[in-house]
Design an enzyme around this catalytic site. Sequence first.
Site, mmCIF file in Angstrom:
data_model
loop_
_atom_site.group_PDB
_atom_site.id
_atom_site.type_symbol
_atom_site.label_atom_id
_atom_site.label_comp_id
_atom_site.label_asym_id
_atom_site.label_seq_id
_atom_site.Cartn_x
_atom_site.Cartn_y
_atom_site.Cartn_z
ATOM 1 C CE LYS A 1 -1.274 1.521 3.840
ATOM 2 N NZ LYS A 1 -1.822 1.786 5.182
ATOM 3 C CB THR A 2 3.527 2.544 2.279
ATOM 4 O OG1 THR A 2 2.722 2.268 3.435
ATOM 5 C CG2 THR A 2 4.259 3.856 2.481
ATOM 6 C CG ASP B 1 -2.369 5.448 4.448
ATOM 7 O OD1 ASP B 1 -2.927 4.484 3.896
ATOM 8 O OD2 ASP B 1 -1.333 5.347 5.129
ATOM 9 C CD GLU B 2 -4.037 2.382 7.519
ATOM 10 O OE1 GLU B 2 -5.087 1.728 7.369
ATOM 11 O OE2 GLU B 2 -2.924 1.845 7.643
ATOM 12 C CD GLN C 1 -5.335 -4.689 7.144
ATOM 13 O OE1 GLN C 1 -4.471 -4.588 8.007
ATOM 14 N NE2 GLN C 1 -5.058 -4.578 5.853
ATOM 15 N NE ARG D 1 -1.170 -7.503 10.601
ATOM 16 C CZ ARG D 1 -1.226 -6.723 9.551
ATOM 17 N NH1 ARG D 1 -0.331 -5.779 9.379
ATOM 18 N NH2 ARG D 1 -2.170 -6.864 8.634
#
Length: 727
Positions: A31-32, A218-219, A249, A598
């Site tokens: 994503k980043t 973002d997010e 998420q 994770r």
Amino acid sequence: MELVGLNSEQKLAVESVDGPLLILAGAGSGKTRVITYRIANLILNHNVYPNQILAVTFTNKAAEEMRSRCRNLLPDGSYEPFVRTFHSLCLYLLRREGKVLGLGSNFTVYDSDMQESLIKEILKSKEMDTKEFRPSSLANQFSQAKDSFLTAEEFAKKKADDAYTKTIASVFLEYEKRKNLRNALDFGDLILKTVILFRDFPVILEKYQRLWKYIMVDEYQDTNKIQYHLVQSLSSFHKNLCVVGDDDQSIYSWRGADISNILNFKKDYPEAIVVKLEENYRSTKTIIESAAVLISHNKQRTNKTLRTKNPLGDKIKLTSYQNEMEEAEGIVQRIQVGARKGQKYSNFAIFYRTNSQSRYFEEALRKRAIPYKIFGGFRFFDRKEVKDLIAYLSVVVNPVDSTSLLRIINSPPRGIGDTTVNRLLSYSVREGISLFECLGKEIPDIKKGTVQKLKSLYRMFESAMEDLGKKTPSEIAYDVLEHSGYREFLENEGTEDSFSRLSNLNEFVNALKEFEEANPESSLEEYLSSISLITSEENTKDLPDYVILMTVHNAKGLEFHHVFMAGMEEGTFPHFLSLDSPDGIEEERRLAYVAITRARKHLEISYSRFTRKFGEVDARLPSQFLEELPKEFLEGELTENRFGVRRPEATPRAERFQKSEEKFESVLAKSGDGEFQIGTKVRHKVYGEGRILSISGSGDNRKVEVRFGSHLDKKFLLAYTPLEIIS
């Protein structure tokens, strides 16, 4: 700029320049990388000036990471895009434009301590009880109102529909009035005032709409109502809005996050391009496909499936333990074996649903001298509420311990301020008696009402001291929690944080009970001495390598070679507060999805068949989420291990709850509102509906034990806890 190293979906997201764009970025999908490549592409390939790009995220750490990556993609000496958190963006705007709202450019921003200090000042001026109207709780309510786009005036009109909320509204209005007079804002004001600024002064809004031609958020799944309005306002002119996030998420509804913001993006912008980043680069195929199957049980989600080209990897290990001690011992032994094979401790992370669960792992790690760190929190015995209870018990065993007494004399708040404490200290010196003895005296320069509060505290301690040698240490600790008002204070606060603190106190009583079982002749003094040895240990902040412990909420955005998901029991994970709500269960499932994704290489999941609640042993059921995982990716489903720890016997109550039908005895207790009996259905204002399991004691000491949901049992003093009889 060449777009090398991107897959086809990532390239599509980077090259979609104009118009609204929704990037659904699955866990570990880069994503980043996509966000920063898109910024660099706009600047280098489309001649967009860096100051025309606004990128917004949630944390300073994420903002700095984005800036750093942009620097690496842009030529040396290039200007950076405008990257900010929501709050720092609004602070920037209000410093420049706030004068039209009556703000001086040098306004102060209040943190939580300053907020609470001002609220206390108002409560004192209104002669209101800080125990009934807790400043921290009021500050939280004010923030929630602002996050929901409500000013104090609107809160008073829309929410104040009874005497209690009208009183809160009056404090809210006075709070805002005094803040304005002092040229101050709180964090909730920063976004709310900016949205009001744009709403009431469209010329100012247009200025920034024209400045920031391209906006990226973002997010986006974590945005709340007021953040949504801010983004809508700024992007409505050019509509070059790119939002990035993953509805799977979304785990912060308790902070006000609204998952509908991302789910409804296509409704808000029918012309929007939707790009799904579904390829995971982090984890094995076993882990990714298991997570994908689990999250597919949610109804509130977009249609996407996480996948990976990584190897299949090891199966997910599922282990059943007898109790939490065995679970901790088993997991720590597994870590120890890995370390002996040359793995770093930092390759291992232990996840749990609530902070209180860390105690067992901390004890097991200390026993083997394995270094560890609590990520995003404190070690168990360093937590404020645990320290407070230790201070109470220290006074019980050593009444001349004035340091411990001073720590808790007004904790929970009981109207004993600094002036009273100073007068107590002066009286103590003047009369040559201990501070504790002063509590039971008639001191001339202290108000009669305050003297009664001091005497009540004195009697509580006297009663606990009389019980030394008669009751077990855990029973004394439980009584102190009840009669000090500490537990009632946290229950009534009713926040996520207060429930977490209650769980920690529950774990402290459990620890005492286990100490008693292992040392039958032990005293409360001996246990407190053992805690002193633990808390005086050297701090681990400078250790080069350590095992990582954290709640699943704190794990979001991180990754580890080997993950242990502990405490996967019904009522623990999913959490008991979510069990009566489909939305709550779906968020808990998203939280489990975050935990699973994770893990890079290895994932181990465990649960206990019996756990302690305030010292008593209860039977537990495996988490419903374990049934939803694909069986072909699991091993050891029915495995049970022993690790040489003492197994507490199940109480009769635990045994009978394993039966499918429950028969209640007819035991009656009178109350002002009717009759309580075992089996009576009651409602508590914090925990909701439950059934009475047992009734004991008499008079002001009459207690009832109530079961809420599947596994949460709570004990209440009827004299102090209002329970509404339903049937």
